[in-house]
Design an enzyme around this catalytic site. Sequence first.
Site, PDB file in Angstrom:
ATOM      1  N   HIS A 135       0.875  -1.171   0.000  1.00 23.09           N
ATOM      2  CA  HIS A 135       0.000   0.000   0.000  1.00 23.09           C
ATOM      3  C   HIS A 135       0.920   1.231   0.000  1.00 23.09           C
ATOM      4  O   HIS A 135       2.036   1.170   0.515  1.00 23.09           O
ATOM      5  CB  HIS A 135      -0.832  -0.063   1.278  1.00 23.09           C
ATOM      6  N   ASP A 212       3.048  -4.354   7.985  1.00 19.23           N
ATOM      7  CA  ASP A 212       1.801  -3.610   7.837  1.00 19.23           C
ATOM      8  C   ASP A 212       0.661  -4.624   8.004  1.00 19.23           C
ATOM      9  O   ASP A 212       0.424  -5.461   7.133  1.00 19.23           O
ATOM     10  CB  ASP A 212       1.776  -2.949   6.455  1.00 19.23           C
ATOM     11  N   GLN A 215      -4.634  -5.159   6.895  1.00 18.80           N
ATOM     12  CA  GLN A 215      -5.608  -6.129   6.372  1.00 18.80           C
ATOM     13  C   GLN A 215      -5.545  -7.455   7.114  1.00 18.80           C
ATOM     14  O   GLN A 215      -6.499  -8.237   7.070  1.00 18.80           O
ATOM     15  CB  GLN A 215      -5.347  -6.386   4.872  1.00 18.80           C
ATOM     16  N   LYS A 238     -10.594  -0.748  10.187  1.00 23.14           N
ATOM     17  CA  LYS A 238     -10.770  -1.944   9.371  1.00 23.14           C
ATOM     18  C   LYS A 238     -11.114  -3.150  10.252  1.00 23.14           C
ATOM     19  O   LYS A 238     -11.313  -4.255   9.783  1.00 23.14           O
ATOM     20  CB  LYS A 238      -9.500  -2.229   8.560  1.00 23.14           C
ATOM     21  N   CYS A 376      -4.786   2.534  -3.602  1.00 22.85           N
ATOM     22  CA  CYS A 376      -3.547   3.043  -2.992  1.00 22.85           C
ATOM     23  C   CYS A 376      -2.406   2.049  -3.180  1.00 22.85           C
ATOM     24  O   CYS A 376      -1.563   1.887  -2.300  1.00 22.85           O
ATOM     25  CB  CYS A 376      -3.742   3.374  -1.513  1.00 22.85           C
TER      26      CYS A 376
END
Lengths: 419, 149
Positions: A135, A212, A215, A238, A376
């Site tokens: 991302h 990261d 998700q 999220k 993104c």
Amino acid sequence: MNQAQATPDATLCPLDVESVRKDFPALHQKVNGRPLVYLDSGASSQKPEQVIDAVQAYERRDHANVHRGVHTLSQRATDAFEGAREKVRSFVNARSVREIVFTRGTTEAINLVAQSYGRSRLASSDEVLVTEMEHHANIVPWQLLCGQTGATLKVVPFDDNGELIMARFKELLSSQTRIVALTHVSNTLGTVNPVHQIIRMAHEAGAVVLIDGAQAVPHSAIDLMALDCDFYAFSGHKLYGPTGIGVLYGREALLDAMPPWQGGGDMIKSVRFSGSTYNDLPYKFEAGTPHIAGAIGLGEAVDYVSKLGMDRIAAHVHKLLDYATAQTERVSGMRVFGNAPGKAGILSFELQGIHAHDLGTILDHEGVAIRTGHHCAMPVMEHYAVPATARATFALYNTRAEIDSLFAAIDKAREIFHT
Amino acid sequence: MSDLRDLYQAVIFDHNRSPRNYGELASANRRAEGFNPLCGDHVVVLLQMSDDGVVEDVRFEGRGCAISTASASIMTETVKGLTVKQADQYFDAFHRLALGEDPGDDLELAKLEALSGVREYPSRVKCATLAWHTVRSALHDTGDTATTE
């Protein structure tokens, strides 16, 4: 086995989706005259009543500044805020709350590491290693850092299936690599990366690893002690929590040695014009009044998904993804991006002859909300030489019937476009 | 509820499938790029301007949705043969049309009317206006990348 790659366990009692859906007020509305089918949780998920109520209860009764007053409301606010930190720590299995820094989100968490850790340590001969599927939030902070320090950014490519090319990772990883920054789960391709292996190899090469987890955290249970990464970043919104709140996990010894990022109230012990001393962890990295309501909402969201069980959520979403993937095969001219085994509940695709934006508008007309655009992740679009894709993401409250609605709406779009 | 057919009129599909004035223009003496950073749509407009400021020829290139491709195609048909001042008037009229305002009745807007459906879709107005922002940059030779922001 990769921990985020939670294989659906048939012995689990399945999620009672109809009862879960009752908790989410936003799902029960019509959009353009049709029942809302919300398939954009990968961008931002809806919130259950429990989260909305917890935030409201705090705002209505307990609000005051944290870590400051001796009065009752300040104490209540502090207890709720620090209680949320402990819930988050337990949820991701970190060693200590000193390792849990509240941020505005994943993006701010990554910027914090780049600027505090990276800027104080990197020199022009050093390298930062990212992947092609990141991302923008896990690319641009490192580009800025490289611009500031003269370090070089290297990129691990992925194959057309959406899997990292590990041979290239091994080649690119060297004694010059100081930081490896990669996504746990790709927001565009759904790929669950082999982070255990990558973390181990990076550590052997002497690099620190930032993951990261934006998700991955809503996708399956995260065990940071087992993962053994140095930094892990994720967002509340999220994970069925509020926007504007996120988490940076950092290994305590690293956070301790890092200089503060932003200066201000709450991050200091004493301030004199001759010099200031900084607060203990995690407060050293939390300058200014934090997003107290957001943290409380995130704590409640963590309680909510924990009660349902991350394994059951993962199993439910995997079934939805399998169901949707099977349907893609009957749609002629449909190209799916990302076919890595065990991928998360993310379906990126394009339809021949219909641009993603046109598809997004037509689907919205049918009440179906998906994400369209570059997500993104422009380098991913470049990899497949497409300007944009459509992306449906599946969450704990989605149903098979909603996937049927998605594909009925896709058929309608093809009819309108005569494809 | 608005009808999708108001947005996706037959004219749009026609221009989307067979865009007019698409491709390179070797004789171009003006060039501008347009970019919609939100969706990644990208358009290049090439102009061949006469010494007295008339658009003698025009081409566009790029990839975008049906609305932005059709709008670019119709834009090229519209501005060919116009002076800079006339083209500016069309830009203003089209902008008003896309926003659901009265474009006035001074100009022949028949073809552009096909795009007026975007007024019901605020998130798509930028798709329709990208090519027009870009041609304006080219006409005035600003050297900037045009955006719809």
